[in-house]
Write a protein that holds these residues in place. Structure first.
Motif, short mmCIF file in Angstrom:
data_model
loop_
_atom_site.label_atom_id
_atom_site.label_comp_id
_atom_site.label_asym_id
_atom_site.label_seq_id
_atom_site.Cartn_x
_atom_site.Cartn_y
_atom_site.Cartn_z
N LEU A 46 13.49 -51.86 5.54
CA LEU A 46 12.65 -50.67 5.72
C LEU A 46 13.41 -49.49 6.31
N SER A 47 14.63 -49.70 6.77
CA SER A 47 15.38 -48.62 7.43
C SER A 47 15.99 -47.61 6.47
N ASP A 48 16.06 -47.94 5.19
CA ASP A 48 16.65 -47.02 4.22
C ASP A 48 15.57 -46.12 3.63
N PRO A 49 15.82 -44.80 3.56
CA PRO A 49 14.80 -43.88 3.03
C PRO A 49 14.34 -44.21 1.60
N MET A 50 15.22 -44.64 0.75
CA MET A 50 14.83 -44.96 -0.63
C MET A 50 13.97 -46.22 -0.67
N ARG A 51 14.31 -47.21 0.13
CA ARG A 51 13.51 -48.43 0.16
C ARG A 51 12.15 -48.16 0.81
N LEU A 52 12.14 -47.31 1.82
CA LEU A 52 10.87 -46.93 2.43
C LEU A 52 10.00 -46.18 1.42
N ARG A 53 10.63 -45.38 0.58
CA ARG A 53 9.89 -44.68 -0.48
C ARG A 53 9.25 -45.68 -1.44
N VAL A 54 9.97 -46.73 -1.80
CA VAL A 54 9.42 -47.77 -2.67
C VAL A 54 8.19 -48.40 -2.00
N VAL A 55 8.32 -48.76 -0.74
CA VAL A 55 7.23 -49.41 -0.01
C VAL A 55 6.03 -48.48 0.09
N ARG A 56 6.28 -47.21 0.38
CA ARG A 56 5.18 -46.24 0.49
C ARG A 56 4.49 -46.05 -0.86
N THR A 57 5.26 -46.03 -1.92
CA THR A 57 4.68 -45.89 -3.25
C THR A 57 3.80 -47.09 -3.59
N LEU A 58 4.30 -48.29 -3.33
CA LEU A 58 3.51 -49.49 -3.62
C LEU A 58 2.26 -49.54 -2.74
N ALA A 59 2.39 -49.15 -1.49
CA ALA A 59 1.22 -49.15 -0.59
C ALA A 59 0.18 -48.14 -1.06
N ALA A 60 0.62 -46.96 -1.49
CA ALA A 60 -0.30 -45.93 -1.96
C ALA A 60 -1.02 -46.36 -3.24
N ARG A 61 -0.29 -47.05 -4.11
CA ARG A 61 -0.88 -47.53 -5.37
C ARG A 61 -1.89 -48.65 -5.12
N GLY A 62 -1.58 -49.51 -4.16
CA GLY A 62 -2.45 -50.64 -3.90
C GLY A 62 -2.40 -51.70 -4.99
N ALA A 63 -1.44 -51.58 -5.88
CA ALA A 63 -1.30 -52.53 -6.99
C ALA A 63 0.18 -52.62 -7.35
N ALA A 64 0.49 -53.63 -8.14
CA ALA A 64 1.87 -53.80 -8.58
C ALA A 64 2.29 -52.63 -9.47
N ALA A 65 3.58 -52.35 -9.45
CA ALA A 65 4.14 -51.27 -10.26
C ALA A 65 5.48 -51.71 -10.82
N ALA A 66 5.76 -51.28 -12.03
CA ALA A 66 7.07 -51.54 -12.63
C ALA A 66 8.11 -50.71 -11.90
N CYS A 67 9.34 -51.18 -11.90
CA CYS A 67 10.42 -50.43 -11.26
C CYS A 67 10.48 -49.00 -11.77
N SER A 68 10.28 -48.83 -13.07
CA SER A 68 10.36 -47.50 -13.67
C SER A 68 9.24 -46.57 -13.22
N GLU A 69 8.17 -47.11 -12.64
CA GLU A 69 7.06 -46.29 -12.16
C GLU A 69 7.29 -45.76 -10.75
N VAL A 70 8.33 -46.24 -10.10
CA VAL A 70 8.66 -45.79 -8.75
C VAL A 70 9.85 -44.84 -8.87
N GLU A 71 9.59 -43.56 -8.71
CA GLU A 71 10.63 -42.55 -8.90
C GLU A 71 11.55 -42.49 -7.69
#
Length: 131
Positions: free
Chosen positions: A36-61
């Motif tokens: 969680l300490s890396d900004p890009m990985r935190l962005r992935v986690v925030r995106t998945l949390a906001a979606r509330g559902a699974a997402a393909a890698c390509s859907e996480v910018e």
């Protein structure tokens, strides 16, 4: 330096392809915090949390190369923060929210709230997620 990773077990997947994930009991706090300490990985986690559902890698910018993006998803998976399964040719990502909450109550919610608070203080940062 990346902390040592715990032993992993295979998660179910289609077509014989599997992604290795740590069992819940093997998830380590230091690995989760490192992930969680890396900004890009935190962005992935925030995106998945906001979606509330699974997402393909390509859907996480992410503003990084595909190989770097793959690395970030792998670190999150090996730390036990996300699960990855194959759906056709896509690798689907989901937060392991239930596992993290059982092991580290309030941690994920606190990290997400702190990231939102930081955006409020400093303005939307590179890790901000638009919903």
């Amino acid at each position: 330096m990346t902390p040592p990773q715990p032993p992993t077990t295979a998660a179910p997947a289609s077509g014989g392809r599997v992604c290795e994930h740590p069992d819940r009991a093997d998830i380590r706090l230091e690995a989760v915090l490192h992930a969680l300490s890396d900004p890009m990985r935190l962005r992935v986690v925030r995106t998945l949390a906001a979606r509330g559902a699974a997402a393909a890698c390509s859907e996480v910018e992410l503003p990084v190369s595909k190989s770097t993006s793959t690395h970030h998803f792998r670190v999150l998976r090996e730390a036990g923060v996300i699960s990855q399964t194959y759906r056709g040719t896509s690798k689907m990502n989901a937060l392991r929210r239930e596992d993290l909450e059982a092991l580290f109550p309030g941690l994920l919610g606190s990290v997400l709230a702190a990231a939102d608070g930081q955006d409020g203080r400093l303005g939307p940062a590179a890790g901000a997620v638009r919903t």
